[in-house]
Design a protein around this motif. Structure first.
Motif, short mmCIF file in Angstrom:
data_model
loop_
_atom_site.label_atom_id
_atom_site.label_comp_id
_atom_site.label_asym_id
_atom_site.label_seq_id
_atom_site.Cartn_x
_atom_site.Cartn_y
_atom_site.Cartn_z
N MET A 2 0.86 -1.17 0.00
CA MET A 2 0.00 0.00 0.00
C MET A 2 0.90 1.23 0.00
SD MET A 2 -2.86 -1.66 0.34
CE MET A 2 -3.83 -0.15 0.20
N ILE A 4 0.93 5.16 0.97
CA ILE A 4 0.17 6.15 1.73
C ILE A 4 0.62 7.54 1.29
CG2 ILE A 4 -0.46 6.93 4.05
CD1 ILE A 4 0.63 4.12 4.98
N ARG A 20 4.83 5.17 -11.70
CA ARG A 20 5.92 4.30 -11.24
C ARG A 20 5.42 2.87 -11.00
NH1 ARG A 20 9.41 1.91 -11.12
NH2 ARG A 20 11.41 1.88 -10.04
N PRO A 49 11.35 -5.94 -5.24
CA PRO A 49 11.66 -5.55 -3.85
C PRO A 49 12.12 -4.11 -3.68
CG PRO A 49 13.24 -7.20 -4.68
CD PRO A 49 12.17 -7.07 -5.70
N GLU A 50 12.56 -3.48 -4.75
CA GLU A 50 13.04 -2.09 -4.64
C GLU A 50 11.92 -1.07 -4.74
OE1 GLU A 50 15.87 -1.53 -3.69
OE2 GLU A 50 16.49 -3.61 -3.93
N ASP A 53 10.86 1.03 -1.64
CA ASP A 53 11.84 2.03 -1.23
C ASP A 53 11.81 3.23 -2.17
OD1 ASP A 53 12.69 0.64 0.94
OD2 ASP A 53 14.58 -0.03 0.07
N ASP A 54 11.71 2.93 -3.46
CA ASP A 54 11.72 4.01 -4.45
C ASP A 54 10.52 4.93 -4.25
OD1 ASP A 54 13.93 2.87 -5.47
OD2 ASP A 54 13.02 2.19 -7.34
N GLU A 56 8.70 5.28 -1.66
CA GLU A 56 8.68 5.88 -0.33
C GLU A 56 9.28 7.29 -0.29
OE1 GLU A 56 10.19 3.78 3.53
OE2 GLU A 56 8.31 2.97 2.74
N VAL A 57 10.23 7.56 -1.16
CA VAL A 57 10.86 8.88 -1.12
C VAL A 57 10.38 9.80 -2.23
CG1 VAL A 57 12.88 8.17 0.18
CG2 VAL A 57 12.87 7.90 -2.30
N MET A 58 9.34 9.40 -2.93
CA MET A 58 8.80 10.30 -3.96
C MET A 58 8.02 11.44 -3.31
SD MET A 58 7.74 7.43 -6.84
CE MET A 58 7.24 8.58 -8.13
N GLU A 62 3.87 9.58 1.92
CA GLU A 62 4.13 9.46 3.36
C GLU A 62 4.97 8.21 3.64
OE1 GLU A 62 2.60 11.45 5.72
OE2 GLU A 62 3.10 10.35 7.54
N VAL A 65 3.61 0.34 2.78
CA VAL A 65 3.38 -0.73 3.74
C VAL A 65 3.33 -2.05 2.98
CG1 VAL A 65 1.66 -1.70 5.31
CG2 VAL A 65 2.06 0.76 5.26
N PRO A 66 4.17 -3.02 3.37
CA PRO A 66 4.13 -4.31 2.69
C PRO A 66 2.86 -5.05 3.05
CG PRO A 66 5.59 -4.43 4.58
CD PRO A 66 5.13 -3.00 4.48
N SER B 140 15.98 -10.28 -4.46
CA SER B 140 16.43 -8.93 -4.82
C SER B 140 17.61 -8.99 -5.79
CB SER B 140 16.87 -8.18 -3.55
OG SER B 140 15.78 -7.97 -2.69
N ARG B 279 16.60 9.46 2.23
CA ARG B 279 17.32 10.52 1.56
C ARG B 279 17.27 11.86 2.28
NH1 ARG B 279 14.54 10.93 -3.83
NH2 ARG B 279 15.19 8.75 -3.83
N ARG B 280 16.07 12.20 2.77
CA ARG B 280 15.95 13.55 3.34
C ARG B 280 16.57 13.67 4.72
NH1 ARG B 280 10.70 11.10 2.83
NH2 ARG B 280 9.94 10.71 4.90
N PRO B 305 17.57 8.44 -8.52
CA PRO B 305 17.35 7.55 -7.38
C PRO B 305 16.02 6.79 -7.42
CG PRO B 305 18.19 9.66 -6.61
CD PRO B 305 17.91 9.81 -8.08
N ASP B 306 14.99 7.39 -7.99
CA ASP B 306 13.70 6.71 -7.99
C ASP B 306 13.72 5.42 -8.80
OD1 ASP B 306 12.82 8.77 -6.49
OD2 ASP B 306 11.48 9.62 -8.00
N LEU B 309 18.28 0.28 -8.75
CA LEU B 309 17.96 -1.13 -8.51
C LEU B 309 18.17 -1.51 -7.05
CD1 LEU B 309 19.50 -2.83 -11.68
CD2 LEU B 309 17.11 -2.32 -11.19
N GLY B 312 17.51 2.93 -3.56
CA GLY B 312 17.16 4.22 -4.14
C GLY B 312 16.68 5.20 -3.08
N ALA B 313 15.98 4.66 -2.10
CA ALA B 313 15.33 5.53 -1.11
C ALA B 313 16.33 6.38 -0.34
CB ALA B 313 14.52 4.69 -0.13
#
Lengths: 343, 343, 343, 343
Positions: A2, A4, A20, A49-50, A53-54, A56-58, A62, A65-66, B140, B279-280, B305-306, B309, B312-313
């Motif tokens: 999910m 958020i 994305r 699996p990435e 993370d990718d 999450e920082v866009m 927020e 959640v896996p 991964s 990152r932040r 970064p987005d 592989l 990235g986060a």
């Protein structure tokens, strides 16, 4: 997974996330709530699996959640029935309490033969003993190496007890596999992924200790490395985790026993010797882990613990072991398990 | 070592301890206090690492207390002057802040070349990049392996930046050493003692990350494995420890910087990318670690970064890296360090 | 909240969850994925804090995941602008570094007056000092109590420095509020909810230390108790958390500084005296926390630390404090903050 | 206490330490070793709790090591025999397993009366129930307060079960003591020293939960606060500690049971409801804690856990409780304890 979104996210932020998700070949299903928008990602995100993370920082995100578990082959969902690992006829995980006992390190023929006989007589089903020893300090005794393996094989020849011993490096996997019945991966190598795969390839049963700071999920992912290489015979072993408490050597995680049983079909045993680090705590904690449902115990026993070259402080004498075995039998019966011991 | 006797110990208990001390070739000096008797053990107890454990469980003994440090070669006592590690002319630990930057994983020629150029222009002194990647999940991306090493070497050829890359298994130490200038030991291998010794033998500088649950003492003992094999060029790297807090990926241990400086002569750098996982947070924490006295930083930087592989986060964009470098320079100067950067 | 269903859940399990959601006056939106079904719960679930726990153990349910933050008034979402806390004209959180300094415990008129003058001269903006002291052991010095409060007030009268002091029990909130300018809640009372509310009612600014094992979220929820009683003037204080590492007294959580800045509008300062517990670590860690963005520092300073009745080991001498203040000013300027100090 | 000098210390450093020891009225006995000099401090250093900290930061000093335990009255040394706490005839700590059961929070007359009857019939010896509830969030249900106390008293009147309930603030100690038979100090107040002393003064038995990050030593020091005020009737309660593992709510510390038995004469029980936070883990962990030697259990039981206002997720149904009690009896007998239950 999910995604958020933050309360103040822009339309553009939202579209960027949707894009994305689509790039990864998955589908996004938004739900607009009172305070938050969330996006359900439909598809096999374990294969990406990435992605979490990718995303999450866009901007505007927020967090994520896996939803699926990251491990598959060792999950209860994948296989509902308990796995029983057969070690030369000793069946681990079949409603019994399997006791593996022996010295921390193999020190001499005399020591290992005496201990093997003693633990067999007192009801152990397998023999443990270290030939290659991981030591925090380079100045500590590191084991008899191949000579130690040979002594373990000799003890098996005499007593019939299958041998469990640790393998610490890829270079020695073959030689250890030649002598041992169960290859043990120690806590310090719990995330040594090359070693996990190399050990898997031997097709021998593996005793996989939990890392000192491994979450249960990471521990199952380490098992997944072995299962994914086609070796289904993994016995998990809880040996205590590292916490702020220093009164004992580690904190034995009793919750892990029923949790593993719920999350996985693999058998799980307990190592109260390392989990406590103190001989006089081993008995009560061993009984506790059995009562909580552990499929077995691995215990350090030494003819003369005060003079052990390694881990003497947590080794039981033969008498302490005998007395513990009697109590293990009683507790196992109290919770409706067949005792494995015939003393 | 000091042995602390229990209040009610017998004369026999006391004699047994004294005998055990003498058996190890050491001397016992008792002090009788109001509530307790303690025995000071005089001699090189570092050479008897088991003795403390053995005595600790003898009757009448409350516990033992180490007096000497278990590590020697990497201690401040052994060598008062700071060690400066020379990596092809880049001197780490000489009152400067050395910045190592690059992608988490090498993904393609384009990615690694672009990143190498970008970080060089913005002031990095070395290039990092993973060719072999440790991954918690077997599903991964695990790196381009030897192909990745070649790309790193190509980037070095063009930019002149020395290359830092992780080695994960004994079997690949030779090939990694062929291409890399600094061999990195990752957190998950922080107590893979065979690997530590194998890496030591290459005589190349080693970047030794702290294990996720390693105490500072255990981290220094891991370094001791390398020094004891005749390789003095170890750069320690704090990368966050595992605690109960989950708001960031790890808990960056800022106290470790001045503690290591006090306990050891080895240089110590910080990895805020793994220490925070976001990152932040990387920028503020990087500046904090520099202000606390870190000899350098290792930072993940990625062209996009987005779409990385791996990790990235926590990777910085080129712009974020440039801006951080400007601030690192200012903070370094504020605490009287020469900045290494010429931007 | 999202509810994650188990793969093999029945239709009945699903309906039961939907019903439970409706009973709470909320709406459920199911998303059917490849491996899992999840149900998005739409509505103000913060008002139903038990719902997640209840659903989590229903048959067919894998778990639940919070979406909204459990705190509201102290969140960035609720108030985008930084809160500036005005303490008799000293503005905390306005792009400056506010330094609060003084003895751990008030011991005598001479000690507190000398320290107050010394820290003022060297640039501190507020005076700290304990009149009521929380002590792990009942046999330790517990403070001068009301007499201590009077001495602090006397020091304020002479130096003009506002006074920060700890309040440990509801019964003494009124008397402490009479003398102090800022009421400090210590780490051991971080979840003493009655005390939080009682302190809130005084309408005085509150310095809220993080609990030794409080997550950042729990810390913000403790602040929420104060804000929810109508007192907006909370200064958060990171003072180190408890982890497995024992080389320092606590593990200073540097990540917490940028994390709190992101999650909340409240100012956050750092306490390197308690965060390290060792005088010689205080300086480097103080500079690190400032560089990471802390809005201030609270520091223990003592005329003769070796003879302090409390926390002498972590107290700075006047000279050490002077030297640290000079460096704090430089680091603050390096990151673009106005220094508060005029030395 | 032992003082460990640094290898390179000067004669002056040494003399300064000796002087400091003498100032405290104690004696110093130096031992000169190969690598280190240590000074044994003879005398009652428990009465000088600051001395160690002070000496630790003196020049030339490496560190200090405590020899005596910081607690006294609750230590095994002080009192060899097990303390048995008598609660209206229920004797806790006399080789039995005492089961305290009831709802997390008192919600209504119907709920508390039904639960009291149910747990009594199924073998509980005391009734638990929260009237004042500590809640992490200010938006959670905080209990019926005095009305809740009255309902508990009513349940005692009917069933004869003594009542255990939490007291959260000094202001309510009197009213809670009026209705309750055992005053419970919760984990969040484990170091609320004013509350500990106020509760001690009631002379009622105290159930003292371990703090979420309290070491066993700190927990015993909290008990010492109560004993030092002349109240010997303390029942310790292990309820799980906070670690990195998040699969369960807390990590139940099974090692703590035999450790407390060794360090103290006080009875110790276990709270698997809070120690796991998940109903389906409560049973196995409860049995484990009993097998490890716990003197009792405190369990959350609710007529309809899915609708509990507090902690429903970890509450047992009446049927689960009955089934668990049968197993507790069997495990208790297996380890030679008299079961307290008559079902």
């Amino acid at each position: 997974m999910m995604v958020i979104m933050k309360p103040g996210h822009t339309r553009e932020d939202f579209e960027r996330v949707m894009t994305r998700i689509h790039e990864a070949g998955l589908e996004g299903h938004p739900i607009v709530g009172v305070e938050r928008t969330v996006i359900g990602v439909v598809g096999l995100d374990r294969l990406h699996p990435e992605l979490a993370d990718d995303i999450e920082v866009m901007p505007g995100v927020e967090g994520t959640v896996p939803i699926s578990t990251p491990y598959k082959l060792c999950s209860r969902e994948f296989k509902g029935d308990d796995t029983v690992v057969n070690v030369n006829g000793v069946r681990v995980g079949e409603g019994t309490v399997t006791v593996i006992a022996g010295p921390c390190a193999v020190e001499s023929e005399e020591q290992v033969m005496a201990t093997a006989r003693a633990v067999k007589e007192r009801g152990a089903s397998m023999l443990r003993g270290g030939a290659f020893k991981p030591r925090t300090s380079p100045y500590s005794f590191r084991g008899l190496e191949v000579q130690g393996l040979k002594l373990l094989a000799q003890a098996r020849a005499e007593t019939g007890l299958p041998v469990v011993t640790e393998v610490m490096s890829e270079a020695t996997v073959q030689v250890v596999a030649e002598y041992a019945d169960v290859l043990q991966i120690g806590a310090r190598n719990a995330q040594n992924f090359f070693l996990l795969e190399e050990v898997a390839r031997t097709k021998k049963p593996v005793l996989l200790k939990r890392g000192m700071s491994s979450s249960i999920q990471e521990w199952l992912l380490a098992a997944e490395y072995i299962l994914a290489k086609g070796n289904p015979d993994v016995i998990l072993c809880e040996r205590g985790i590292r916490t702020f408490e220093t009164a004992a050597r580690n904190t034995m995680d009793i919750n892990a026993i029923p949790l593993v049983k719920e999350m996985s079909h693999l058998p799980v045993i307990a190592d109260p010797s390392h989990g406590t680090g103190k001989r006089r705590l081993v008995g009560p904690v061993a009984l506790g882990m059995v009562a909580a449902g552990a499929d077995g115990l691995i215990l350090e026993v030494h003819p003369s613990p005060d003079h052990a070259l390694s881990d003497g402080a947590q080794s039981l004498t033969f008498d302490m072991f005998a007395s513990l075995m009697a109590n293990v039998t009683k507790v196992a019966e109290a919770i409706g398990k067949r005792a494995t011991v015939a003393v």
